[in-house]
Design an enzyme around this catalytic site. Structure first.
Site, PDB file in Angstrom:
ATOM      1  N   GLU A  38       0.819  -1.220   0.000  1.00 35.52           N
ATOM      2  CA  GLU A  38       0.000   0.000   0.000  1.00 35.52           C
ATOM      3  C   GLU A  38       0.849   1.265   0.000  1.00 35.52           C
ATOM      4  OE1 GLU A  38      -2.984  -0.292  -0.621  1.00 35.52           O
ATOM      5  OE2 GLU A  38      -3.499  -2.326   0.037  1.00 35.52           O
ATOM      6  N   LEU A  91      -0.961  15.253 -11.144  1.00 39.27           N
ATOM      7  CA  LEU A  91      -0.988  14.425 -12.342  1.00 39.27           C
ATOM      8  C   LEU A  91      -0.315  13.096 -12.036  1.00 39.27           C
ATOM      9  CD1 LEU A  91      -1.964  14.860 -15.244  1.00 39.27           C
ATOM     10  CD2 LEU A  91       0.328  15.639 -15.831  1.00 39.27           C
TER      11      LEU A  91
HETATM   12  C1  LIG Z   1      -2.363   2.226  -8.397  1.00 41.45           C
HETATM   13  C2  LIG Z   1      -2.463   2.442  -6.882  1.00 41.45           C
HETATM   14  O1  LIG Z   1      -2.139   3.766  -6.590  1.00 41.45           O
HETATM   15  C3  LIG Z   1      -2.243   4.152  -5.240  1.00 41.45           C
HETATM   16  O2  LIG Z   1      -1.669   5.447  -5.159  1.00 41.45           O
HETATM   17  P1  LIG Z   1      -2.395   6.802  -4.860  1.00 41.45           P
HETATM   18  O3  LIG Z   1      -3.752   6.496  -4.364  1.00 41.45           O
HETATM   19  O4  LIG Z   1      -2.315   7.719  -6.034  1.00 41.45           O
HETATM   20  O5  LIG Z   1      -1.485   7.532  -3.753  1.00 41.45           O
HETATM   21  P2  LIG Z   1      -0.422   6.938  -2.725  1.00 41.45           P
HETATM   22  O6  LIG Z   1      -1.033   5.833  -1.961  1.00 41.45           O
HETATM   23  O7  LIG Z   1       0.132   8.029  -1.944  1.00 41.45           O
HETATM   24  O8  LIG Z   1       0.770   6.342  -3.594  1.00 41.45           O
HETATM   25  C4  LIG Z   1       1.367   7.085  -4.596  1.00 41.45           C
HETATM   26  C5  LIG Z   1       2.817   7.418  -4.243  1.00 41.45           C
HETATM   27  O9  LIG Z   1       3.484   7.817  -5.440  1.00 41.45           O
HETATM   28  C6  LIG Z   1       4.216   9.009  -5.236  1.00 41.45           C
HETATM   29  N1  LIG Z   1       3.503  10.138  -5.882  1.00 41.45           N
HETATM   30  C7  LIG Z   1       2.334  10.099  -6.564  1.00 41.45           C
HETATM   31  N2  LIG Z   1       2.006  11.324  -7.023  1.00 41.45           N
HETATM   32  C8  LIG Z   1       2.980  12.162  -6.605  1.00 41.45           C
HETATM   33  C9  LIG Z   1       3.196  13.570  -6.763  1.00 41.45           C
HETATM   34  O10 LIG Z   1       2.421  14.291  -7.355  1.00 41.45           O
HETATM   35  N3  LIG Z   1       4.310  14.071  -6.192  1.00 41.45           N
HETATM   36  C10 LIG Z   1       5.187  13.302  -5.497  1.00 41.45           C
HETATM   37  N4  LIG Z   1       6.238  13.898  -4.947  1.00 41.45           N
HETATM   38  N5  LIG Z   1       5.015  11.974  -5.347  1.00 41.45           N
HETATM   39  C11 LIG Z   1       3.928  11.408  -5.894  1.00 41.45           C
HETATM   40  C12 LIG Z   1       4.253   9.229  -3.741  1.00 41.45           C
HETATM   41  O11 LIG Z   1       5.321   8.531  -3.184  1.00 41.45           O
HETATM   42  C13 LIG Z   1       2.923   8.622  -3.292  1.00 41.45           C
HETATM   43  O12 LIG Z   1       2.900   8.327  -1.957  1.00 41.45           O
HETATM   44  C14 LIG Z   1      -1.402   3.250  -4.353  1.00 41.45           C
HETATM   45  O13 LIG Z   1      -1.675   3.523  -2.997  1.00 41.45           O
HETATM   46  C15 LIG Z   1      -1.682   1.820  -4.608  1.00 41.45           C
HETATM   47  O14 LIG Z   1      -0.726   1.032  -3.910  1.00 41.45           O
HETATM   48  C16 LIG Z   1      -1.566   1.493  -6.106  1.00 41.45           C
HETATM   49  O15 LIG Z   1      -0.223   1.662  -6.507  1.00 41.45           O
END
Ligand SMILES: C[C@@H]1O[C@H](OP(=O)(O)OP(=O)(O)OC[C@H]2O[C@@H](n3cnc4c(=O)[nH]c(N)nc43)[C@H](O)[C@@H]2O)[C@@H](O)[C@H](O)[C@@H]1O
Length: 409
Positions: free
Chosen positions: A32, A271
């Site tokens: 996660e 994005l």
């Molecule tokens: C497809 C799914 O997506 C879900 O992600 P989602 O809800 O977007 O959001 P998160 O659960 O936070 O996981 C995305 C991770 O990608 C990086 N990340 C994404 N967008 C940004 C951004 O705009 N700036 C920066 N600095 N980092 C970013 C960051 O480490 C973040 O914690 C995941 O929790 C699930 O495991 C799975 O991968």
């Protein structure tokens, strides 16, 4: 910043004698991401809140280990990261008693956890929803094994010396409140560890409830990260709390109406790329299309600056930036200091900058975007400026927008 030291954690520690205090520890499915983990924190925090109505429990904060999305080869290893690097611990403590894992280890002398429950599904599945929990055989290959001394070894946040005295798998299909009687009556150890805590469901304490929002409001980002993001806003985006009407107060005293916050003169976009392209191919726009959609907002709000928060590569970002042409200025926080910033810090800085924009556009069902939207609810933005998302190329131009989660006090 005037809010330094405003939070007084010690007032919120259980008043009972030190021997009676019990510790709740937890962990989440390793796959996660960061912002889903924040949601799990809210569930566990509220469980501890409810436990404290009857017994003194302290929530031990699970150290951060390298997450799937944290790929940067930063100069510092991304494990055993304490919560204080990301969040304001004193703010958390104004909701429930919390403690860093390192402090827990100091407190207990021996690196031991009394009881571990690995939450899992029911092997036979379910036909009708009912709340239940039962100690069962492990469904998946066990993540813990017994050593020659009968102690249970597993992956306790990369702390190899830590072990547990007792381990069980528990099939659970239950709301967070249902774990309270279980912990009070069916466990006796001073410390109890719930693994796969995401199995626990909010139930009535979901996004619609004041309890959920109280836990959410207590998750204030660490001051050093807010400061860095604020510096960036002031330096590049002509944005500060005074002009933007976004001054932060101690969360327990802060209550803003929609529309009170104005936000800095920039459109912020989140994005989401990378694994999202595969997870949600229909809803992820092409870069060209994302530019078009952003420009619509820029025109509507008569704004010239865009702040880009993204997990795209820098190469992609520079291509994307060029597509806006010369009418607009495009910004992204740079990792100026790799010795300080790791991926977790950078996402928080991005989120904080997005939370202060005049308008925000997020990515479809991304928890990263959701947490920004909530931050904007806390700051008091008009919901029109917050609950927006990009539409995929083949979706209608007026594709369904995110649910408006009204903040509740
Ligand atoms: C497809 C799914 O997506 C879900 O992600 P989602 O809800 O977007 O959001 P998160 O659960 O936070 O996981 C995305 C991770 O990608 C990086 N990340 C994404 N967008 C940004 C951004 O705009 N700036 C920066 N600095 N980092 C970013 C960051 O480490 C973040 O914690 C995941 O929790 C699930 O495991 C799975 O991968």
């Amino acid at each position: 910043h005037s809010d330094e030291n405003l939070y007084q954690a010690k007032d919120n520690l259980p008043v009972h004698g030190p021997n009676q205090v019990r510790y709740l520890l937890y962990d989440v499915n390793p796959g996660e991401g960061f912002n889903l983990r924040r949601d799990v924190y809210m569930r566990v925090a509220n469980l501890v809140k409810f436990l404290n109505e009857d017994e003194p429990w302290v929530l031990v904060l699970p150290p951060w280990v390298r997450l799937y999305h944290w790929r940067s080869t930063s100069l510092r290893p991304q494990n055993k990261i304490p919560w204080r690097e990301f969040f304001d611990i004193n703010s958390l403590a104004l909701h429930v008693p919390v403690m860093e894992f390192e402090d827990y280890l100091k407190k207990v002398d021996t690196p031991v956890i009394d009881e571990v429950y690995y939450l899992q599904r029911y092997k036979e599945g379910w036909s009708k929803w009912e709340e239940k929990m039962d100690i069962r055989e492990c469904v998946d290959p066990a993540r813990y094994h017994q050593d020659e001394n009968g102690n249970w070894r597993g992956r306790f946040f990369d702390y190899e010396e830590v072990y547990a005295k007792k381990f069980e798998c528990m099939s659970a299909q239950a709301y967070l409140l249902t774990f309270k009687p279980f912990l009070m009556k069916n466990t006796t150890g001073q410390s109890v560890f719930l693994d796969r805590a995401e199995t626990m469901i909010h139930g009535q304490y979901s996004e619609w409830s004041p309890e959920w929002w109280t836990a959410r409001r207590s998750m204030v980002f660490a001051k050093h990260l807010r400061d860095d993001a604020d510096w960036y806003r002031e330096t590049y985006l002509d944005s500060n709390d005074k002009k933007d009407k976004t001054k932060l107060e101690v969360w327990t005293k802060m209550k803003r109406a929609h529309g009170e916050a104005k936000g800095g003169p920039y459109v912020a976009i989140h994005l989401r790329r990378n694994d999202y392209l595969h997870a949600h191919p229909k809803e992820v726009p092409s870069y060209e299309n994302a530019v078009k959609q952003t420009i619509k907002y820029l025109k509507k709000y008569k704004i010239k600056k865009v702040y880009v928060s993204t997990d795209a590569s820098w190469d992609d970002y520079f291509k994307f930036k060029k597509m806006f042409g010369s009418d607009y200025e495009i910004f992204k926080f740079e990792k100026q200091n790799l010795t300080v910033y790791k991926d977790g810090h950078l996402s928080i800085i991005d989120q904080w900058i997005c939370a202060h924009a005049r308008v925000f556009i997020g990515s479809y069902v991304s928890t990263f975007s959701f947490r920004i939207q909530e931050e904007r609810e806390i700051l008091g933005f008009d919901q029109e400026t917050t609950f927006n998302r990009f539409c995929g190329d083949d979706e209608p131009k007026d594709c369904e927008q995110p649910t408006k989660w009204d903040i509740k006090y």
